[in-house]
Design a protein around this motif. Structure first.
Motif, PDB file in Angstrom:
ATOM      1  N   GLN A 181       0.818  -1.225   0.000  1.00  0.00           N
ATOM      2  CA  GLN A 181       0.000   0.000   0.000  1.00  0.00           C
ATOM      3  C   GLN A 181       0.850   1.273   0.000  1.00  0.00           C
ATOM      4  N   GLU A 182       2.140   1.133   0.274  1.00  0.00           N
ATOM      5  CA  GLU A 182       3.089   2.227   0.073  1.00  0.00           C
ATOM      6  C   GLU A 182       4.156   1.727  -0.882  1.00  0.00           C
ATOM      7  N   GLN A 183       4.314   2.403  -1.998  1.00  0.00           N
ATOM      8  CA  GLN A 183       5.271   1.943  -2.999  1.00  0.00           C
ATOM      9  C   GLN A 183       6.669   2.485  -2.692  1.00  0.00           C
ATOM     10  N   ILE A 184       7.621   1.571  -2.531  1.00  0.00           N
ATOM     11  CA  ILE A 184       9.009   1.973  -2.361  1.00  0.00           C
ATOM     12  C   ILE A 184       9.913   0.981  -3.089  1.00  0.00           C
ATOM     13  N   SER A 185      11.077   1.484  -3.495  1.00  0.00           N
ATOM     14  CA  SER A 185      12.201   0.649  -3.897  1.00  0.00           C
ATOM     15  C   SER A 185      13.342   1.004  -2.954  1.00  0.00           C
ATOM     16  N   ARG A 186      13.983  -0.026  -2.378  1.00  0.00           N
ATOM     17  CA  ARG A 186      15.024   0.276  -1.390  1.00  0.00           C
ATOM     18  C   ARG A 186      16.147  -0.757  -1.462  1.00  0.00           C
ATOM     19  N   LEU A 187      17.370  -0.253  -1.514  1.00  0.00           N
ATOM     20  CA  LEU A 187      18.555  -1.074  -1.335  1.00  0.00           C
ATOM     21  C   LEU A 187      19.259  -0.608  -0.066  1.00  0.00           C
ATOM     22  N   ARG A 188      19.633  -1.547   0.782  1.00  0.00           N
ATOM     23  CA  ARG A 188      20.472  -1.230   1.926  1.00  0.00           C
ATOM     24  C   ARG A 188      21.631  -2.226   1.910  1.00  0.00           C
ATOM     25  N   LEU A 189      22.827  -1.703   1.678  1.00  0.00           N
ATOM     26  CA  LEU A 189      24.006  -2.524   1.456  1.00  0.00           C
ATOM     27  C   LEU A 189      25.055  -2.201   2.513  1.00  0.00           C
ATOM     28  N   HIS A 190      25.513  -3.236   3.197  1.00  0.00           N
ATOM     29  CA  HIS A 190      26.452  -3.071   4.304  1.00  0.00           C
ATOM     30  C   HIS A 190      27.837  -3.558   3.893  1.00  0.00           C
ATOM     31  N   PHE A 191      28.805  -2.647   3.969  1.00  0.00           N
ATOM     32  CA  PHE A 191      30.197  -2.963   3.698  1.00  0.00           C
ATOM     33  C   PHE A 191      31.010  -2.748   4.978  1.00  0.00           C
ATOM     34  N   GLU A 192      32.252  -3.143   4.934  1.00  0.00           N
ATOM     35  CA  GLU A 192      33.136  -3.033   6.093  1.00  0.00           C
ATOM     36  C   GLU A 192      33.204  -1.608   6.630  1.00  0.00           C
ATOM     37  N   ASN A 193      33.267  -0.643   5.752  1.00  0.00           N
ATOM     38  CA  ASN A 193      33.495   0.740   6.177  1.00  0.00           C
ATOM     39  C   ASN A 193      32.331   1.685   5.900  1.00  0.00           C
ATOM     40  N   VAL A 194      31.346   1.237   5.132  1.00  0.00           N
ATOM     41  CA  VAL A 194      30.248   2.118   4.731  1.00  0.00           C
ATOM     42  C   VAL A 194      28.952   1.310   4.637  1.00  0.00           C
ATOM     43  N   THR A 195      27.859   1.913   5.087  1.00  0.00           N
ATOM     44  CA  THR A 195      26.526   1.390   4.796  1.00  0.00           C
ATOM     45  C   THR A 195      25.845   2.364   3.840  1.00  0.00           C
ATOM     46  N   PHE A 196      25.281   1.800   2.774  1.00  0.00           N
ATOM     47  CA  PHE A 196      24.551   2.598   1.792  1.00  0.00           C
ATOM     48  C   PHE A 196      23.071   2.260   1.880  1.00  0.00           C
ATOM     49  N   GLU A 197      22.217   3.281   1.844  1.00  0.00           N
ATOM     50  CA  GLU A 197      20.777   3.052   1.689  1.00  0.00           C
ATOM     51  C   GLU A 197      20.251   3.983   0.612  1.00  0.00           C
ATOM     52  N   SER A 198      19.589   3.395  -0.361  1.00  0.00           N
ATOM     53  CA  SER A 198      19.081   4.172  -1.488  1.00  0.00           C
ATOM     54  C   SER A 198      17.927   5.061  -1.061  1.00  0.00           C
ATOM     55  N   SER A 199      17.571   5.977  -1.950  1.00  0.00           N
ATOM     56  CA  SER A 199      16.296   6.667  -1.789  1.00  0.00           C
ATOM     57  C   SER A 199      15.188   5.627  -1.908  1.00  0.00           C
ATOM     58  N   HIS A 200      14.009   5.973  -1.443  1.00  0.00           N
ATOM     59  CA  HIS A 200      12.886   5.031  -1.476  1.00  0.00           C
ATOM     60  C   HIS A 200      11.942   5.310  -2.635  1.00  0.00           C
ATOM     61  N   GLU A 201      12.307   6.232  -3.509  1.00  0.00           N
ATOM     62  CA  GLU A 201      11.447   6.571  -4.634  1.00  0.00           C
ATOM     63  C   GLU A 201      11.267   5.344  -5.514  1.00  0.00           C
ATOM     64  N   PRO A 202      10.049   4.886  -5.734  1.00  0.00           N
ATOM     65  CA  PRO A 202       9.878   3.577  -6.379  1.00  0.00           C
ATOM     66  C   PRO A 202      10.467   3.483  -7.771  1.00  0.00           C
ATOM     67  N   TYR A 203      10.346   4.556  -8.562  1.00  0.00           N
ATOM     68  CA  TYR A 203      10.734   4.462  -9.961  1.00  0.00           C
ATOM     69  C   TYR A 203      12.008   5.236 -10.291  1.00  0.00           C
ATOM     70  N   ALA A 204      12.691   5.741  -9.286  1.00  0.00           N
ATOM     71  CA  ALA A 204      13.979   6.405  -9.503  1.00  0.00           C
ATOM     72  C   ALA A 204      14.838   6.287  -8.250  1.00  0.00           C
ATOM     73  N   PRO A 205      15.090   5.053  -7.783  1.00  0.00           N
ATOM     74  CA  PRO A 205      15.862   4.906  -6.546  1.00  0.00           C
ATOM     75  C   PRO A 205      17.332   5.277  -6.691  1.00  0.00           C
ATOM     76  N   GLY A 206      17.798   5.500  -7.909  1.00  0.00           N
ATOM     77  CA  GLY A 206      19.191   5.886  -8.090  1.00  0.00           C
ATOM     78  C   GLY A 206      19.479   7.331  -7.746  1.00  0.00           C
ATOM     79  N   ARG A 207      18.449   8.151  -7.697  1.00  0.00           N
ATOM     80  CA  ARG A 207      18.686   9.567  -7.422  1.00  0.00           C
ATOM     81  C   ARG A 207      18.786   9.809  -5.912  1.00  0.00           C
ATOM     82  N   ASP A 208      19.298  10.966  -5.531  1.00  0.00           N
ATOM     83  CA  ASP A 208      19.353  11.350  -4.125  1.00  0.00           C
ATOM     84  C   ASP A 208      17.941  11.545  -3.570  1.00  0.00           C
ATOM     85  N   PRO A 209      17.762  11.474  -2.235  1.00  0.00           N
ATOM     86  CA  PRO A 209      18.812  11.309  -1.218  1.00  0.00           C
ATOM     87  C   PRO A 209      19.150   9.850  -0.938  1.00  0.00           C
TER      88      PRO A 209
END
Length: 357
Positions: free
Chosen positions: A238-266
């Motif tokens: 009921q809420e549309q999101i696309s999300r990647l959360r990737l954990h590395f040794e020195n950095v954690t990345f989490e994408s924007s939640h925009e469903p159709y443009a998760p590559g853009r900021d924030p």
């Protein structure tokens, strides 16, 4: 700088290619023709963008020496034949996802490319935008370190009206469900950042809509670098999101939640400590904004055609994405883990829709 002439075939998602991919680059591309079997839509899109040449004949475009690029935005089941025909006609080709409906089909396209005058670029527009490209730069620089674990979520909503389009929701014409038509981009983003997949255990189900293909899926992945990743997809959120959360040794990345443009900021880029943060700040000090989606993919394609950069997305990139699809279907059918790559002796190499039990 050369201006390349384009024929867009299929005016559904093809309209987005025009708006985001070609209109921002009038010095690089000119949409010279559009093609669609729906003459009402053909007229609407032609009138909207003042494209005089409109046709219902794909073959007519193949025979036209003034067309440099055929941009294929048709239903999935006819991509393979159209791509091979366009390459055979000496055209450069752009093709929407999925490139085709089997690994055998991708390999047929790769074989056709070997003797083709033109080149094929599959569409993976979610690779582009400030967030994902900053993450890629940090990873490529070695700052992120060892990859640990990731989670990729495609939580979208599709109601019965969406499936009123005759080709949708059917194995014969859509070729698959949430894995093929919706989550494919997010899963490509994963491998773009975290590398190739080694092993897959997956499950698929149809729980949201009265359709043939799957609308829910999960998978557990072991990446070649040892990282563990979970995938979750549904068309019943009921809420549309696309999300990647990737954990590395020195950095954690989490994408924007925009469903159709998760590559853009924030994007969240969370450094392990001040030293890592300082390295990231120095690396990104000269950052220039990156337009998301088709705008940047088409810009990079023009650079390739002009001999100024690599092909941004290749048929082998599409093969990797479709190998993951195939492996999830195969694992769900068999109840067993599947090891990549998918080769000619794999039970779903020729057609992932074939039952393997």
């Amino acid at each position: 700088m050369s201006i390349w002439t384009v024929a867009v075939v299929g005016c559904g998602i093809g309209r987005s290619h025009i708006v985001e991919g070609y209109l921002p680059h009038p010095d690089k591309f000119r949409v010279a023709a559009i093609c669609d079997l729906d003459e009402t839509r053909l007229k609407q899109v032609g009138d909207e963008f003042s494209i005089a040449r409109r046709t219902t004949s794909f073959d007519e475009l193949l025979a036209d020496d003034t067309i440099d690029i055929i941009d294929i935005c048709t239903p999935p089941s006819i991509h393979l034949g159209q791509v091979v025909a366009a390459l055979g006609a000496g055209k450069h080709v752009i093709c929407e996802k999925p490139l085709t409906g089997s690994i055998a089909g991708v390999d047929k396209i790769i074989e056709a490319e070997k003797n083709a005058k033109g080149v094929l670029m599959p569409i993976f527009q979610y690779r582009y935008g400030d967030g994902i490209e900053q993450a890629r730069r940090i990873i490529d620089a070695g700052i992120a370190g060892k990859p640990y674990l990731g989670a990729v979520e495609t939580f979208w909503l599709r109601i019965p009206k969406y499936y009123s389009v005759p080709w949708r929701g059917k194995w014969a014409t859509e070729l698959g469900g949430v894995l093929v038509t919706h989550a494919l981009h997010q899963h490509d983003m994963l491998t773009h950042l975290m590398g190739p997949v080694d092993k897959v255990f997956g499950r698929v189900a149809t729980r949201v809509n009265d359709i043939e293909v799957e609308d829910c899926a999960t998978a557990s992945l072991l990446m070649q670098n040892g990282a563990l990743v979970s995938l979750s997809c549904t068309l019943g959120s009921q809420e549309q999101i696309s999300r990647l959360r990737l954990h590395f040794e020195n950095v954690t990345f989490e994408s924007s939640h925009e469903p159709y443009a998760p590559g853009r900021d924030p994007w969240k880029i969370l450094a392990a400590n001040a030293v890592v943060q300082a390295s990231i700040d120095a690396l990104l000090a000269d950052w220039k904004p990156v337009a998301p989606r088709f705008t940047t993919q088409m810009k990079h394609f023009h650079r390739y055609l002009s001999g100024e950069g690599p092909l941004p997305v290749t048929s082998r990139d599409a093969r990797k994405a479709l190998e993951l699809v195939t492996a999830i279907y195969q694992s769900s059918d068999s109840g067993s883990e599947v090891t990549l790559p998918i080769t000619a002796d794999s039970p779903k190499y020729a057609d992932w829709r074939a039952r393997t039990r």
